[in-house]
Design a protein around this motif. Structure first.
Motif, PDB file in Angstrom:
ATOM      1  N   THR A 150      -5.799 -13.022  55.647  1.00  0.00           N
ATOM      2  CA  THR A 150      -5.080 -12.454  54.503  1.00  0.00           C
ATOM      3  C   THR A 150      -5.371 -10.969  54.333  1.00  0.00           C
ATOM      4  O   THR A 150      -4.464 -10.176  54.024  1.00  0.00           O
ATOM      5  CB  THR A 150      -5.438 -13.220  53.218  1.00  0.00           C
ATOM      6  OG1 THR A 150      -5.204 -14.611  53.413  1.00  0.00           O
ATOM      7  CG2 THR A 150      -4.580 -12.746  52.051  1.00  0.00           C
ATOM      8  N   ASP A 151      -6.611 -10.544  54.541  1.00  0.00           N
ATOM      9  CA  ASP A 151      -6.927  -9.120  54.445  1.00  0.00           C
ATOM     10  C   ASP A 151      -6.168  -8.320  55.500  1.00  0.00           C
ATOM     11  O   ASP A 151      -5.740  -7.181  55.231  1.00  0.00           O
ATOM     12  CB  ASP A 151      -8.432  -8.900  54.606  1.00  0.00           C
ATOM     13  CG  ASP A 151      -9.230  -9.347  53.384  1.00  0.00           C
ATOM     14  OD1 ASP A 151      -8.632  -9.446  52.290  1.00  0.00           O
ATOM     15  OD2 ASP A 151     -10.440  -9.594  53.530  1.00  0.00           O
ATOM     16  N   ASP A 152      -5.994  -8.885  56.693  1.00  0.00           N
ATOM     17  CA  ASP A 152      -5.220  -8.200  57.729  1.00  0.00           C
ATOM     18  C   ASP A 152      -3.753  -8.115  57.351  1.00  0.00           C
ATOM     19  O   ASP A 152      -3.075  -7.117  57.653  1.00  0.00           O
ATOM     20  CB  ASP A 152      -5.365  -8.933  59.069  1.00  0.00           C
ATOM     21  CG  ASP A 152      -6.728  -8.713  59.708  1.00  0.00           C
ATOM     22  OD1 ASP A 152      -7.433  -7.766  59.308  1.00  0.00           O
ATOM     23  OD2 ASP A 152      -7.089  -9.497  60.616  1.00  0.00           O
ATOM     24  N   VAL A 154      -2.613  -7.912  54.258  1.00  0.00           N
ATOM     25  CA  VAL A 154      -2.548  -6.836  53.256  1.00  0.00           C
ATOM     26  C   VAL A 154      -2.488  -5.483  53.955  1.00  0.00           C
ATOM     27  O   VAL A 154      -1.642  -4.635  53.631  1.00  0.00           O
ATOM     28  CB  VAL A 154      -3.764  -6.903  52.315  1.00  0.00           C
ATOM     29  CG1 VAL A 154      -3.842  -5.636  51.453  1.00  0.00           C
ATOM     30  CG2 VAL A 154      -3.694  -8.137  51.422  1.00  0.00           C
ATOM     31  N   ALA A 155      -3.371  -5.285  54.920  1.00  0.00           N
ATOM     32  CA  ALA A 155      -3.396  -4.008  55.637  1.00  0.00           C
ATOM     33  C   ALA A 155      -2.089  -3.743  56.363  1.00  0.00           C
ATOM     34  O   ALA A 155      -1.601  -2.605  56.401  1.00  0.00           O
ATOM     35  CB  ALA A 155      -4.561  -4.003  56.634  1.00  0.00           C
ATOM     36  N   ARG A 158       0.892  -2.838  53.887  1.00  0.00           N
ATOM     37  CA  ARG A 158       0.756  -1.471  53.374  1.00  0.00           C
ATOM     38  C   ARG A 158       1.360  -0.449  54.332  1.00  0.00           C
ATOM     39  O   ARG A 158       1.683   0.671  53.924  1.00  0.00           O
ATOM     40  CB  ARG A 158      -0.726  -1.158  53.150  1.00  0.00           C
ATOM     41  CG  ARG A 158      -1.345  -1.846  51.943  1.00  0.00           C
ATOM     42  CD  ARG A 158      -2.839  -1.560  51.884  1.00  0.00           C
ATOM     43  NE  ARG A 158      -3.473  -2.118  50.688  1.00  0.00           N
ATOM     44  CZ  ARG A 158      -4.773  -2.148  50.485  1.00  0.00           C
ATOM     45  NH1 ARG A 158      -5.613  -1.655  51.406  1.00  0.00           N
ATOM     46  NH2 ARG A 158      -5.271  -2.678  49.380  1.00  0.00           N
ATOM     47  N   THR A 179      -5.257 -12.578  46.746  1.00  0.00           N
ATOM     48  CA  THR A 179      -5.651 -11.420  47.549  1.00  0.00           C
ATOM     49  C   THR A 179      -4.462 -10.497  47.805  1.00  0.00           C
ATOM     50  O   THR A 179      -4.574  -9.268  47.696  1.00  0.00           O
ATOM     51  CB  THR A 179      -6.247 -11.884  48.888  1.00  0.00           C
ATOM     52  OG1 THR A 179      -7.419 -12.661  48.620  1.00  0.00           O
ATOM     53  CG2 THR A 179      -6.633 -10.706  49.768  1.00  0.00           C
ATOM     54  N   LEU A 180      -3.328 -11.076  48.116  1.00  0.00           N
ATOM     55  CA  LEU A 180      -2.130 -10.267  48.393  1.00  0.00           C
ATOM     56  C   LEU A 180      -1.666  -9.531  47.138  1.00  0.00           C
ATOM     57  O   LEU A 180      -1.362  -8.331  47.183  1.00  0.00           O
ATOM     58  CB  LEU A 180      -1.011 -11.171  48.919  1.00  0.00           C
ATOM     59  CG  LEU A 180      -1.219 -11.740  50.322  1.00  0.00           C
ATOM     60  CD1 LEU A 180      -0.273 -12.907  50.570  1.00  0.00           C
ATOM     61  CD2 LEU A 180      -1.004 -10.664  51.389  1.00  0.00           C
ATOM     62  N   GLY A 183      -3.851  -6.611  46.305  1.00  0.00           N
ATOM     63  CA  GLY A 183      -3.933  -5.531  47.271  1.00  0.00           C
ATOM     64  C   GLY A 183      -2.634  -4.824  47.590  1.00  0.00           C
ATOM     65  O   GLY A 183      -2.646  -3.825  48.320  1.00  0.00           O
TER      66      GLY A 183
END
Length: 302
Positions: A150-152, A154-155, A158, A179-180, A183
């Motif tokens: 999930t963090d990837d 988000v990145a 962006r 998380t999404l 972020g």
């Protein structure tokens, strides 16, 4: 390229009705379904999603679906799903369906095709640059076979200037949506048949983009959350949850929902295409019982 983010609310993912033998698109039933979404106050429509069996349609049938939806939708905005996991395939699909439209869709929905955020960025940006359309990024690992952290994601989002929304269907969905939403500055919509809707709203989702045979319930829940918060939405949503859970059965979910639509007068037949399975006869009596206890479910569209 200037793009407009999707409005919050409920974006109904349309089923693709088929003739009784499954050989063709039933455009009359599709039109009834679209008109029903308009009557009940949907924010927008999503054509050619997973619920719409898009991957099992020919290019000609996809064009038929899009042109039929556009003709019946009036002012309702429409997102168009693309099934291919690679940029070239997605661009070819987009070119096929955009050619039958006289107005731009609200966005093209592109499935995450790689766990590598750089590849996701390249895929989405290629589709956006080639088509000139906004992009809805769909993360649905059960269908795509692709799992991205999930963090990837988000990145990656962006770095997609044309992104107009994210459709998050990575289970468990509430943590992913949280998380999404925290972020990103684009709206995040839940899916998965509405199974996580209440908790997704609580952690920041903009609403639902999913298929459910009583979408009035999705709209009632999202509206109640907007007007009265979690407690109000929970009060409304609990009457729909038994049917939501019943319909979301692996392998037969699509068939169950189509049977529900037949009972509601929206589809003429419950036909599906392989590899979807037909719901066993043992489930149809239970389905009717669930519908009997679900608000709005037995109201026949006028």
């Amino acid at each position: 390229m200037p793009v407009e983010k999707l409005a919050p609310g409920v974006w109904g993912v349309l089923a693709t009705p088929l003739t009784e033998d499954g050989s063709a698109v039933d455009t009359a039933s599709l039109t009834r379904q679209v008109e029903h979404y308009g009557r009940i106050g949907a924010t927008g429509l999503t054509a050619l999603g997973v619920f719409g069996e898009a991957a099992r349609l020919t290019p000609e049938e996809r064009s038929t679906v899009v042109s039929t939806v556009a003709a019946a939708a009036g002012d309702l905005p429409m997102v168009i799903g693309l099934s291919s996991l690679d940029a070239e395939g997605a661009c070819a699909e987009a070119e096929n369906v955009l050619g039958v439209l006289d107005r731009s869709p609200a966005g093209l929905m592109v499935q995450v095709g790689s766990p590598d955020p750089d590849a996701v960025v390249a895929q989405a940006n290629t589709v956006a640059e080639r088509t000139g359309q906004g992009i809805v990024v769909q993360d649905y690992p059960v269908v795509s076979g692709v799992s991205i952290a999930t963090d990837d994601l988000v990145a990656a989002v962006r770095r997609i200037p044309s992104a107009v929304a994210v459709k998050s269907e990575s289970s468990p969905s509430p943590p992913a949506v949280a998380t999404l939403a925290a972020g990103l500055d684009v709206p995040v919509f839940g899916g998965l048949g509405g199974t996580g809707l209440l908790d997704e709203l609580a952690v920041g989702s903009a609403g639902a983009m999913t298929g459910f045979s009583v979408p009035e319930g999705l709209i009632a829940c999202v509206t109640a959350f907007r007007d009265g918060g979690y407690a109000a939405a929970r009060e409304v949503w609990r009457d729909y949850l038994p049917l939501v859970n019943f319909e979301f059965q692996a392998g037969i979910a699509l068939s169950l929902r189509k049977h529900s639509f037949v009972h509601r007068g929206l589809l003429a037949t419950p036909a599906v295409r392989p590899p979807s399975k037909l719901a066993p006869e043992s489930m149809l009596g239970l389905l009717r019982e669930h519908l009997r206890h679900t608000p709005h479910a037995l109201q026949v569209p006028s």
